[in-house]
Design an enzyme around this catalytic site. Structure first.
Site, PDB file in Angstrom:
ATOM      1  N   ASP A  31       0.846  -1.196   0.000  1.00 20.84           N
ATOM      2  CA  ASP A  31       0.000   0.000   0.000  1.00 20.84           C
ATOM      3  C   ASP A  31       0.885   1.250   0.000  1.00 20.84           C
ATOM      4  O   ASP A  31       1.887   1.324   0.712  1.00 20.84           O
ATOM      5  CB  ASP A  31      -0.911  -0.019   1.239  1.00 20.84           C
ATOM      6  CG  ASP A  31      -2.076   0.932   1.106  1.00 20.84           C
ATOM      7  OD1 ASP A  31      -3.212   0.466   0.969  1.00 20.84           O
ATOM      8  OD2 ASP A  31      -1.839   2.172   1.131  1.00 20.84           O
ATOM      9  N   ILE A  32       0.492   2.244  -0.765  1.00 15.65           N
ATOM     10  CA  ILE A  32       1.275   3.480  -0.890  1.00 15.65           C
ATOM     11  C   ILE A  32       1.235   4.302   0.405  1.00 15.65           C
ATOM     12  O   ILE A  32       2.119   5.121   0.646  1.00 15.65           O
ATOM     13  CB  ILE A  32       0.761   4.306  -2.099  1.00 15.65           C
ATOM     14  CG1 ILE A  32       1.828   5.229  -2.636  1.00 15.65           C
ATOM     15  CG2 ILE A  32      -0.521   5.057  -1.767  1.00 15.65           C
ATOM     16  CD1 ILE A  32       1.500   5.804  -4.006  1.00 15.65           C
ATOM     17  N   ASN A  88     -13.040  -3.554   2.125  1.00 20.35           N
ATOM     18  CA  ASN A  88     -14.050  -2.523   2.317  1.00 20.35           C
ATOM     19  C   ASN A  88     -15.018  -2.499   1.138  1.00 20.35           C
ATOM     20  O   ASN A  88     -14.637  -2.826   0.011  1.00 20.35           O
ATOM     21  CB  ASN A  88     -13.367  -1.153   2.440  1.00 20.35           C
ATOM     22  CG  ASN A  88     -12.433  -1.078   3.643  1.00 20.35           C
ATOM     23  OD1 ASN A  88     -12.746  -1.623   4.697  1.00 20.35           O
ATOM     24  ND2 ASN A  88     -11.297  -0.416   3.479  1.00 20.35           N
ATOM     25  N   VAL A  97     -10.912   2.809  -3.712  1.00 23.74           N
ATOM     26  CA  VAL A  97     -10.505   2.327  -5.040  1.00 23.74           C
ATOM     27  C   VAL A  97     -11.473   1.211  -5.421  1.00 23.74           C
ATOM     28  O   VAL A  97     -11.614   0.217  -4.690  1.00 23.74           O
ATOM     29  CB  VAL A  97      -9.047   1.820  -5.043  1.00 23.74           C
ATOM     30  CG1 VAL A  97      -8.686   1.276  -6.422  1.00 23.74           C
ATOM     31  CG2 VAL A  97      -8.078   2.934  -4.646  1.00 23.74           C
ATOM     32  N   HIS A 101     -10.045  -5.406  -3.342  1.00 29.35           N
ATOM     33  CA  HIS A 101      -8.701  -5.669  -2.823  1.00 29.35           C
ATOM     34  C   HIS A 101      -8.802  -6.076  -1.372  1.00 29.35           C
ATOM     35  O   HIS A 101      -9.609  -5.531  -0.621  1.00 29.35           O
ATOM     36  CB  HIS A 101      -7.801  -4.440  -2.980  1.00 29.35           C
ATOM     37  CG  HIS A 101      -8.426  -3.162  -2.518  1.00 29.35           C
ATOM     38  ND1 HIS A 101      -9.328  -2.457  -3.294  1.00 29.35           N
ATOM     39  CD2 HIS A 101      -8.320  -2.480  -1.358  1.00 29.35           C
ATOM     40  CE1 HIS A 101      -9.729  -1.388  -2.629  1.00 29.35           C
ATOM     41  NE2 HIS A 101      -9.145  -1.378  -1.448  1.00 29.35           N
ATOM     42  N   HIS A 103      -6.910  -6.032   2.068  1.00 26.73           N
ATOM     43  CA  HIS A 103      -5.795  -5.447   2.816  1.00 26.73           C
ATOM     44  C   HIS A 103      -5.216  -6.536   3.721  1.00 26.73           C
ATOM     45  O   HIS A 103      -5.984  -7.220   4.422  1.00 26.73           O
ATOM     46  CB  HIS A 103      -6.286  -4.320   3.729  1.00 26.73           C
ATOM     47  CG  HIS A 103      -6.826  -3.112   3.026  1.00 26.73           C
ATOM     48  ND1 HIS A 103      -6.111  -1.942   2.896  1.00 26.73           N
ATOM     49  CD2 HIS A 103      -8.023  -2.882   2.433  1.00 26.73           C
ATOM     50  CE1 HIS A 103      -6.844  -1.038   2.260  1.00 26.73           C
ATOM     51  NE2 HIS A 103      -8.018  -1.581   1.968  1.00 26.73           N
TER      52      HIS A 103
END
Ligand code: 5GP
Ligand code: ZN
Length: 114
Positions: A31-32, A88, A97, A101, A103
Site C-alpha cells: 500500500d502506498i 471494504n 478504489v 482488494h 488489505h
C-alpha cells in the site's frame, strides 16, 4: 482490464508499484500509504468493482485472495503474532478504489473492533 481503473493499471504494470507477489490470477503490492509495518493489497487481475459485484463464478477467485494473504503473512512472519485481512465496500465501508482488494495488515497491535 478496465482502462480507467488504477488497480487494473497496477496489475498490468502500467503504473509502477512495489509488487510482492503475482501470478496468473492475482497481484499483491504494498500500500502506498501503509497503516502498519506490513500493509499489502491483494487484488484479482479480473476487474470486479466492489464486493457487491462478486458473482458465484468468482467464489474460488475471492477465496484465493485469502490464500495468497495467508502465504504473504507467513512470508512476513505474521502467522504466530497475527494479522488482519480487510475488504471494504462502498463509501460507508471506506472503499476508495473501486477494484476489490484485500488489505493485509500486520506487524503491530491492531485495535479491537467494536
Ligand atoms: P480502500 O480505501 O479502497 O479499501 O483501499 C485503497 C487503498 O489503496 C488505500 O489504502 C490506499 O492507500 C491505496 N492506494 C491508493 N492509490 C494507490 C497507488 O497508486 N498505489 C498503491 N500501492 N496503493 C494505493
Ligand atoms: Zn480494475
Amino acid at each position: 482490464m478496465n482502462a480507467d481503473c488504477l488497480f487494473c493499471k497496477i496489475a498490468n504494470h502500467d503504473i509502477p508499484s512495489d509488487i510482492v507477489y503475482e501470478d496468473e490470477r492475482v497481484v499483491a503490492f504494498n500500500d502506498i500509504n501503509p497503516q502498519a509495518p506490513v500493509h499489502s493489497l491483494i487484488i484479482p487481475r479480473k476487474h470486479i468493482s466492489t464486493i457487491n459485484d462478486i458473482e458465484t463464478a468468482d467464489e474460488s477467485l475471492v477465496g484465493y485472495l485469502v490464500s495468497v494473504a495467508k502465504k504473504l503473512a507467513e512470508k512476513n512472519d505474521l502467522s504466530e503474532p497475527g494479522y488482519r485481512i480487510v475488504m471494504n465496500c462502498n463509501q460507508q465501508g471506506g472503499q476508495t478504489v473501486f477494484h476489490i482488494h484485500l488489505h493485509l495488515l500486520g506487524g503491530r497491535q491492531l485495535a479491537h473492533l467494536g
